[in-house]
Motif scaffolding. Structure first.
Motif, PDB file in Angstrom:
ATOM      1  N   VAL A 266      10.756   2.111 -40.591  1.00 21.73           N
ATOM      2  CA  VAL A 266       9.508   1.573 -40.665  1.00 21.73           C
ATOM      3  C   VAL A 266       9.002   2.280 -39.780  1.00 21.73           C
ATOM      4  O   VAL A 266       9.176   2.434 -38.637  1.00 21.73           O
ATOM      5  CB  VAL A 266       9.556  -0.093 -40.493  1.00 21.73           C
ATOM      6  CG1 VAL A 266       8.147  -0.358 -40.308  1.00 21.73           C
ATOM      7  CG2 VAL A 266      10.017  -0.704 -41.782  1.00 21.73           C
TER       8      VAL A 266
ATOM      9  N   THR B 296       5.454   1.938 -37.847  1.00 24.70           N
ATOM     10  CA  THR B 296       4.039   1.376 -37.614  1.00 24.70           C
ATOM     11  C   THR B 296       2.839   2.219 -37.580  1.00 24.70           C
ATOM     12  O   THR B 296       2.811   3.198 -36.967  1.00 24.70           O
ATOM     13  CB  THR B 296       4.080   0.410 -36.461  1.00 24.70           C
ATOM     14  OG1 THR B 296       5.223  -0.466 -36.629  1.00 24.70           O
ATOM     15  CG2 THR B 296       3.057  -0.604 -36.495  1.00 24.70           C
TER      16      THR B 296
ATOM     17  N   ASP C  52      -0.399   3.278 -36.253  1.00 17.59           N
ATOM     18  CA  ASP C  52      -1.391   2.870 -34.883  1.00 17.59           C
ATOM     19  C   ASP C  52      -2.740   2.659 -35.397  1.00 17.59           C
ATOM     20  O   ASP C  52      -3.028   2.559 -36.546  1.00 17.59           O
ATOM     21  CB  ASP C  52      -1.238   4.122 -34.011  1.00 17.59           C
ATOM     22  CG  ASP C  52      -1.822   5.311 -34.458  1.00 17.59           C
ATOM     23  OD1 ASP C  52      -2.852   5.212 -35.429  1.00 17.59           O
ATOM     24  OD2 ASP C  52      -1.674   6.503 -34.003  1.00 17.59           O
TER      25      ASP C  52
END
Length: 182
Positions: free
Chosen positions: A70, A72, A74
């Motif tokens: 995974v 993420t 920003d």
């Protein structure tokens, strides 16, 4: 393990490669090559940052690089994503309206919406190019970290690759929307 396209084109295994250097290496190799298909593939991979970073990960981390992780988004990517989805949906709805418009008057009434959406597409293009450029500027530091043996560098290359992939996909979607509006 994948073929080493860096070695095939006599380029260093780096996250940050100048596209002009990749072109020059490609053209130098194709002058003497009987079969350029693998060279073409190497050029395609090394020219696009998202593909180059994925290939670099495969070479440096092997099977571990293929493991799903995974990444993420920003805040800057998330803010673009939150605006891009509705924009693309609006373009699709506009296309339906334009397809249904049979008279010249009906099509003329859509011209202002078409111009507004084309302007928005240009704005998205500029934003995405800017984000990709900023991401490219981080790649030399990643190369330095790899060379120094920093164990977290591969994780950060994976994150940079994922971000480049998002941006490349979104650029293609905006390009399609812009072409549909033309």
């Amino acid at each position: 393990m994948a073929d080493d396209y860096f070695a095939l084109l006599d380029l260093p295994r780096k996250a940050a490669l100048d596209v002009e250097a990749v072109k020059q290496a490609f053209f130098a190799k194709t002058r003497d090559a009987a079969d350029a298909s693998e060279l073409n593939h190497a050029f395609e991979i090394l020219s696009a940052p998202e593909k180059r970073l994925k290939h670099l990960l495969e070479l440096l981390a092997g099977d571990e690089a293929k493991a799903w992780r995974v990444v993420t988004m920003d805040e800057s990517l998330m803010s673009v994503f939150e605006k891009l989805g509705p924009f693309l949906q609006t373009v699709a709805e506009f296309e339906k309206k334009r397809s249904a418009a049979v008279s010249a008057l009906a099509r003329a009434l859509l011209a202002a919406d078409q111009a507004r959406l084309a302007e928005m597409a240009e704005g998205f293009t500029e934003k995405l190019v800017s984000l990709r450029s900023a991401l490219n500027e981080t790649l030399p530091a990643l190369d330095a970290r790899i060379e120094s043996g920093d164990a977290t560098a591969l994780r950060d290359i994976h994150a940079a690759q994922a971000r480049h992939a998002y941006l490349a996909k979104w650029q293609a979607q905006v390009r399609e929307a812009f072409m549909a509006l033309a």
